[in-house]
Structures are given as structure tokens and as C-alpha cells.
Design a protein around this motif. Structure first.
Motif, PDB file in Angstrom:
ATOM      1  N   LEU A  92      93.509  80.419  35.267  1.00  0.00           N
ATOM      2  CA  LEU A  92      93.368  80.263  33.815  1.00  0.00           C
ATOM      3  C   LEU A  92      94.645  79.701  33.208  1.00  0.00           C
ATOM      4  CD1 LEU A  92      91.409  83.488  32.785  1.00  0.00           C
ATOM      5  CD2 LEU A  92      90.593  81.125  32.678  1.00  0.00           C
ATOM      6  N   ASN A 125      94.887  76.158  34.148  1.00  0.00           N
ATOM      7  CA  ASN A 125      93.930  75.392  33.347  1.00  0.00           C
ATOM      8  C   ASN A 125      94.457  75.187  31.930  1.00  0.00           C
ATOM      9  OD1 ASN A 125      91.598  74.053  32.675  1.00  0.00           O
ATOM     10  ND2 ASN A 125      90.451  75.913  32.228  1.00  0.00           N
ATOM     11  N   GLU A 126      95.060  76.277  31.362  1.00  0.00           N
ATOM     12  CA  GLU A 126      95.623  76.149  30.020  1.00  0.00           C
ATOM     13  C   GLU A 126      96.747  75.121  29.993  1.00  0.00           C
ATOM     14  OE1 GLU A 126      96.835  80.022  28.961  1.00  0.00           O
ATOM     15  OE2 GLU A 126      94.801  80.798  28.620  1.00  0.00           O
ATOM     16  N   THR A 178      88.065  77.354  37.860  1.00  0.00           N
ATOM     17  CA  THR A 178      88.434  78.632  37.229  1.00  0.00           C
ATOM     18  C   THR A 178      87.195  79.466  36.947  1.00  0.00           C
ATOM     19  OG1 THR A 178      90.340  77.555  36.209  1.00  0.00           O
ATOM     20  CG2 THR A 178      89.641  79.656  35.273  1.00  0.00           C
ATOM     21  N   ARG A 179      86.137  78.806  36.476  1.00  0.00           N
ATOM     22  CA  ARG A 179      84.902  79.542  36.184  1.00  0.00           C
ATOM     23  C   ARG A 179      84.320  80.148  37.459  1.00  0.00           C
ATOM     24  NH1 ARG A 179      79.626  78.489  36.192  1.00  0.00           N
ATOM     25  NH2 ARG A 179      79.929  76.329  36.869  1.00  0.00           N
ATOM     26  N   ASP A 216      88.742  73.483  35.175  1.00  0.00           N
ATOM     27  CA  ASP A 216      87.978  74.450  34.394  1.00  0.00           C
ATOM     28  C   ASP A 216      86.789  74.966  35.196  1.00  0.00           C
ATOM     29  OD1 ASP A 216      87.208  75.978  32.277  1.00  0.00           O
ATOM     30  OD2 ASP A 216      86.069  74.384  31.301  1.00  0.00           O
ATOM     31  N   GLU A 217      86.117  74.076  35.933  1.00  0.00           N
ATOM     32  CA  GLU A 217      84.975  74.488  36.769  1.00  0.00           C
ATOM     33  C   GLU A 217      85.431  75.427  37.878  1.00  0.00           C
ATOM     34  OE1 GLU A 217      81.020  74.702  37.981  1.00  0.00           O
ATOM     35  OE2 GLU A 217      81.947  73.916  36.148  1.00  0.00           O
ATOM     36  N   THR A 252      95.221  71.737  30.211  1.00  0.00           N
ATOM     37  CA  THR A 252      94.610  71.408  28.905  1.00  0.00           C
ATOM     38  C   THR A 252      95.680  71.007  27.896  1.00  0.00           C
ATOM     39  OG1 THR A 252      92.833  72.973  29.372  1.00  0.00           O
ATOM     40  CG2 THR A 252      93.134  72.289  27.082  1.00  0.00           C
TER      41      THR A 252
END
Length: 613
Positions: free
Chosen positions: A518, A521-522, A360-361, A357-358, A525
Motif C-alpha cells: 500500500l 502504491n501510494e 496490492t488488492r 494497485d491490482e 501514485t
């Protein structure tokens, strides 16, 4: 005859008899009505002929009276009525001739028409013509002198014979119509009485053959319903539906008698079955039915077979309970280990998800910066293009100034030529003034001034031309510099466009990478969520396994109360339940440092981290 028929046929015969009687009466009525209708038609026919004959007679008398009135007064009103009577007579006579069927009466009509036309020719039309000619007195005198010869009796008498004949026919038809009506009333009275008599006879016959036996059967069935099984059933020898009903009631009576005997056997059987069921309620599977009536032999056999099978099943269940207990213990230990590994794997996957997530940000922020740079370069390229357009317009303006300067130089050259010609003309004018002597002195002064003015104009034009040529040189130099500037701006625009396209491609690539990350990441998750769910499910499975072991123990304890054929049951070895691991509360891990990124931004993870997943 009716007694040998069934009820529907009896009713059918009765209704057929009534319907036939009604049909005969209706046929007689229809015949009388047809006779009356024909008599009425003939009466109307003769009445029509009679009225037309009377109309013809009236029209003849009308012509005679109107002709005489016209002779006496000369008034045209009588003449108009005369012509109307004549036309109506002709039309009515033609209609009557078409409908007359009696040759003798048609001859009477033709005779009347002949006499009418003859009277009209000799007296009516002729007298009217004489009056129109002004000889009214002569015409009147002629009619008075003629006496009976001028009358219309010869034309009227045949019509009276025709009317008398039609009147006789009307009286004859009226007499026939009265006779038909009388016959109809007689037929109505006789047919009505016959129909009523047949209906009453059939009603009494049907009541005797149907209603009375139905009442007897009703009383018999009421007695059977009251429990009197010794009553006799009447009407069993009949061949119709009532006989079938009586025989069915007889069967019911016999079955009621048999039912009494069966109830006694059933009570004895129920007492024996109740006793064995009481033994079963005390968990004794050794109970068997041995003393039942013969009618319940099948029930006893099925009951004993069922208990034999149930005893065998209970023995098999006893062994299955031990197997279930052993298997549940092994499953409980396995699920405990799986729960621990799943929780550890969920924690690692959650940490990986936070790191991804980091990343991706960060990639998203880089994509945003690249997009801003791309928009800035696009704006710079637009401004450079606008500057190139301004320089192009400046080049065009400088070219216009250069062209205008050249045109002005040409105009000044023309002015210089005009000054030279003016100076030459002024010189010639001075020579001519000197030749003229004193008379041309004034003209010589003017010529001198003109020549001086032409000289100044030539000097000024030469000065202006030299300055304009110098300005032209400067403008040419400026045009060349502006062209060089325009070329430089064009090259700058091309370079800016190339840089802008490169930055834009970089921005698109960064956005694509951000989108891909993303999605990754999805996915991670989702995997984390599923891992958490799997861990929870493993814990629930462990709890269910422990519950299954407890239920197996309780089942064995409940089964121990049953008594089967092989003696007392062997108690099952109770296994101590393994304590369930307490679920560990997992707090959200802190974001981990981003792992090294290379190439397609794939995270370099150790294979050991996924081996147990």
C-alpha cells in the motif's frame, strides 16, 4: 525691572508677589487663630474648675440638707442622698486638687475639705449614727442647740473664693479672646486690600509688557499674511520671548521678499523644463537643459546626466532584446521536447501505478483469507481445549466411580462377614435349642430361619461382590481408555496450537506485505501525480516561453520609437514562433496484468522505463 525679564520670569515674579502677600496674611491669621485657641483652652480650663467648685459647694449643702431631713423624718431616702453627696464631694475634690495649678486656690480647696470633713465628723455622721441608735430626738435637739456651729459656712466660703477667682480669670480670657478676634478682622481687611492692590498692579504691568506687544505682533503677522512685505516689525529690541518672536517675524518678512524673487526664477525654469519634457514625451532622448537660471544649475546638470544614462541604457536594452529573443526560441524548443517526454513518462508511470494497485488488492485479499483461516484455527483450538477439559472431567468422574466401586466391594465384604457371623450365631442358637428340648423348639425354628436368612444374605453378598468386581474391571478398563483419549486430545490440541500459530504468523506476514505494498502504491501514485503536474508545468513553461518571445518582439517594436544619439535603431530579426504541441488528453489506462512477483514482492521493471524520467 520686569521689562528686562522673560515672560516666564515675569509671571513667576507676579505669582510670587501674590503668594507672599497671601502667605503673610495667612501667617497673621494663623497667629490670631493660635491666640484664640489658647484663650479658648484657658477659658475651658477655668470654666471646668469653676463648675467643679460649684459642684463641691452644692454637694456640701446637699449633705447638710439631707442630714437635717433625716433627723426630722428618719426616712432612709435622705440617708441615701446624703451618702451620694458625700461620695461625689470626695471624688470631685480629688479631681479638682489634681488640676489646680494656683497654690493659693489649692489651699482654699484644702481648707474647704478640712472644714467639710470636720463638719461631717462632728455633725453629719455623728447625728446619723445617733438616729440609727434610736436617739433621733436627742440628735435633733443637739443640732438645734448648736445654732451656727452646726452650719457648713466654714466649708462653703473657701469654695466661693475659688469660684470668684475663676470667674475673674474667665472674664480676663474672654477679653483677650475678643481682642484676638478684633485683630484678626483688622488683619483680614488690611491683607485683603493689600492683596487686591498687588494683583491689580501686577495685572496692569503684565498687560502693558505682554498683551499690548502680542497685539502689535499679531497685526504685523496678519499684514505679512496678506502679502504686505514692506511693513515694519516692532519689538525686535526686546530681550524676552516677544523680542524673539518679533525677530522671527522679521526673518519671515525677509524670506517672503526673497521668495518673490525666487518665484520669478522658478517660473522661467519651469517653462524651460516643460519644453524639454515635451520633447521627451515625443520619444526624443536627445533633449537637454541649457538655458536655466543659476539657482537651477544643479537640476539642469542632473537632468542632462539622467538623459545621458537613459540613452546608454536604451542602447544596452536594444542588444538585450535580441539576446532575449534568441534565448527564448531555444528555451521554447527545449521545453517542447521536455513536455513530450514528460507526457510519455506520465503515461507509463500511470500504467505501473494501476498494475501495482491490482497487486496490492490481491495481496490484501490473501491477507484477509489468511486472517479468516487463523480465526478458524483459533476457534478449533478453543473447541479442542474445551473437549480436553470435558475428557479431563470424565476421567475424574471415572476415577470417582472406580473408587466408589472399590468402597462398595469393601462394604459387601463386611456384609458377607456379618452374614457369616449371623449364620454361626444361628447355628449355636439351634444347638442350645436342641439341648433345651421341647422348651426350645420354637427358638430352634427361629434359629433355623435366621440361619437360612444369613445364608441367603451371604449368597447375595457374594453374587453382588462378584458383579461389582466385574464392574470394577470394566470401570478400570474405561478409565484407561478415557486417559488414552485425554492424551490423544492433548496432543491434538498441541498440534492445532502449532498450526494456529503458523497460520497466524502467515496472516501477520501477509498483512505486513499488504501494508508495504500500500505504501509503495501510494508512493507510485504520488509520483504519477507529480509527473502529471510536471508535464502540465512543462506545457505552461512552453506557453510562457512563447509569450516571452512575443513580449520581446513587442518590446523591440515599442523601443523603436525612441530617438537616441547614434541614429535610427536597427530592426530586430523576428523569429517565427514555433507552434505549441497540442496537449494530449490522457484517459485512465486499463489495469495491466500483474508483473511477475518474487521474494519481497518487488515489481521487476526494465531500466529503460525510467531512463528518461
Amino acid at each position: 525691572m520686569l521689562s528686562s525679564l522673560n515672560i516666564p520670569k515675569k509671571l513667576a515674579v507676579a505669582f510670587i508677589a501674590i503668594n507672599l502677600s497671601a502667605a503673610v496674611m495667612m501667617l497673621v491669621f494663623a497667629t490670631n487663630i493660635a491666640m484664640i485657641s489658647r484663650s479658648t483652652e484657658r477659658t475651658n480650663f477655668h470654666q471646668d474648675i469653676h463648675s467643679k467648685a460649684l459642684s463641691l459647694e452644692t454637694q456640701i449643702l446637699r449633705q447638710n440638707s439631707q442630714m437635717r431631713g433625716y433627723l426630722v423624718t428618719g426616712d432612709d431616702v435622705y440617708l441615701k442622698s446624703y451618702y451620694e453627696g458625700r461620695d461625689e464631694y470626695d471624688a470631685t475634690s480629688a479631681e479638682l486638687e489634681k488640676i489646680l495649678t494656683n497654690p493659693e486656690m489649692r489651699q482654699k480647696l484644702l481648707e474647704s475639705r478640712t472644714e467639710t470633713l470636720k463638719w461631717r465628723e462632728d455633725w453629719g455622721d455623728k447625728s446619723i449614727a445617733m438616729v440609727k441608735e434610736g436617739r433621733r430626738a436627742e440628735a435633733a435637739e443637739r443640732v438645734r442647740d448648736a445654732g451656727k456651729a452646726a452650719l457648713v459656712s466654714a466649708a462653703v466660703l473657701p469654695l466661693r473664693d475659688l469660684r470668684d477667682y475663676e470667674q475673674a480669670q474667665l472674664q480676663e480670657e474672654s477679653s483677650g479672646q475678643s481682642s484676638a478676634i478684633t485683630t484678626a478682622w483688622i488683619a483680614l481687611a488690611i491683607g485683603g486690600l493689600a492683596l487686591i492692590g498687588i494683583a491689580v498692579a501686577l495685572q496692569r504691568k503684565l498687560s502693558r509688557d505682554i498683551a499690548v506687544p502680542v497685539g502689535d505682533l499679531t497685526e504685523t503677522m496678519s499684514a505679512l499674511a496678506a502679502g504686505r512685505n514692506d511693513v515694519s516689525v516692532p519689538g525686535t529690541e526686546r530681550v524676552d520671548e516677544l523680542g524673539n518672536m518679533a525677530r522671527a517675524v522679521l526673518v519671515f518678512r525677509d524670506e517672503a521678499v526673497a521668495k518673490v524673487a525666487a518665484d520669478k526664477d522658478r517660473e522661467a525654469a519651469m517653462a524651460e523644463i516643460g519644453s524639454k519634457l515635451h520633447d521627451l514625451s515625443q520619444s526624443d532622448l536627445r533633449a537637454r537643459l541649457d538655458n536655466l537660471p543659476d539657482a537651477f544649475a544643479t537640476v539642469a546638470r542632473d537632468f542632462n546626466d539622467a538623459l545621458d544614462q537613459l540613452s546608454g541604457v536604451m542602447l544596452s536594452v536594444r542588444g538585450s532584446i535580441n539576446s532575449i529573443s534568441t534565448g527564448s526560441s531555444e528555451i521554447r524548443q527545449a521545453t517542447t521536447d521536455l513536455s513530450n517526454r514528460s507526457e510519455e513518462q506520465a503515461a507509463r508511470l500511470q500504467s505501473s501505478a494501476a498494475a501495482m494497485d491490482e497487486i496490492t488488492r490481491k495481496i490484501g485479499e490473501s491477507a484477509g483469507i489468511a486472517s479468516q483461516a487463523s480465526r478458524a484455527m483459533t476457534e478449533a483450538r478453543g473447541e479442542a481445549e474445551q473437549g480436553g477439559e470435558v475428557v479431563q472431567r470424565a476421567i475424574e468422574a471415572m476415577n470417582g466411580i472406580d473408587q466408589a466401586t472399590r468402597e462398595i466391594a469393601e462394604i459387601i465384604t463386611v456384609i458377607d462377614g456379618i452374614a457369616f457371623q449371623t449364620n454361626l450365631l444361628a447355628l449355636n442358637a439351634g444347638v442350645e435349642a436342641a439341648r433345651a428340648g421341647d422348651a426350645g423348639k420354637g427358638f430352634a425354628v427361629v434359629a433355623s430361619e435366621v440361619r437360612a436368612l444369613a445364608q441367603r444374605a451371604a449368597d447375595a453378598a457374594s453374587d453382588v461382590k462378584s458383579r461389582i468386581l466385574a464392574a470394577t474391571d470394566h470401570v478400570t478398563s474405561g478409565v484407561e481408555l478415557v486417559n488414552d483419549t485425554g492424551g490423544s486430545l492433548t496432543r491434538i490440541i498441541e498440534r492445532v496450537s502449532s498450526v494456529s500459530e503458523s497460520i497466524e504468523n502467515m496472516a501477520k506476514t501477509a498483512e505486513q506485505q499488504s501494508t508495504g505494498l500500500l505504501k509503495v502504491n501510494e508512493a507510485i501514485t504520488a509520483m504519477d501525480s507529480m509527473t502529471q503536474q510536471n508535464a502540465a508545468m512543462v506545457e505552461e513553461t512552453t506557453a510562457a516561453t512563447e509569450m516571452l518571445a512575443r513580449e520581446a518582439q513587442q518590446l523591440f517594436e515599442a523601443f523603436s520609437i525612441f530617438k537616441v544619439d547614434d541614429g535610427a535603431p536597427v530592426p530586430m530579426r523576428a523569429t517565427a514562433p514555433t507552434p505549441l504541441p497540442a496537449p494530449r488528453a490522457r484517459s485512465a489506462p486499463k489495469p495491466a496484468a500483474a508483473p511477475p512477483v518474487m521474494g519481497n514482492l518487488a515489481v521487476q521493471a526494465n531500466a529503460d522505463d525510467w531512463s528518461e524520467f
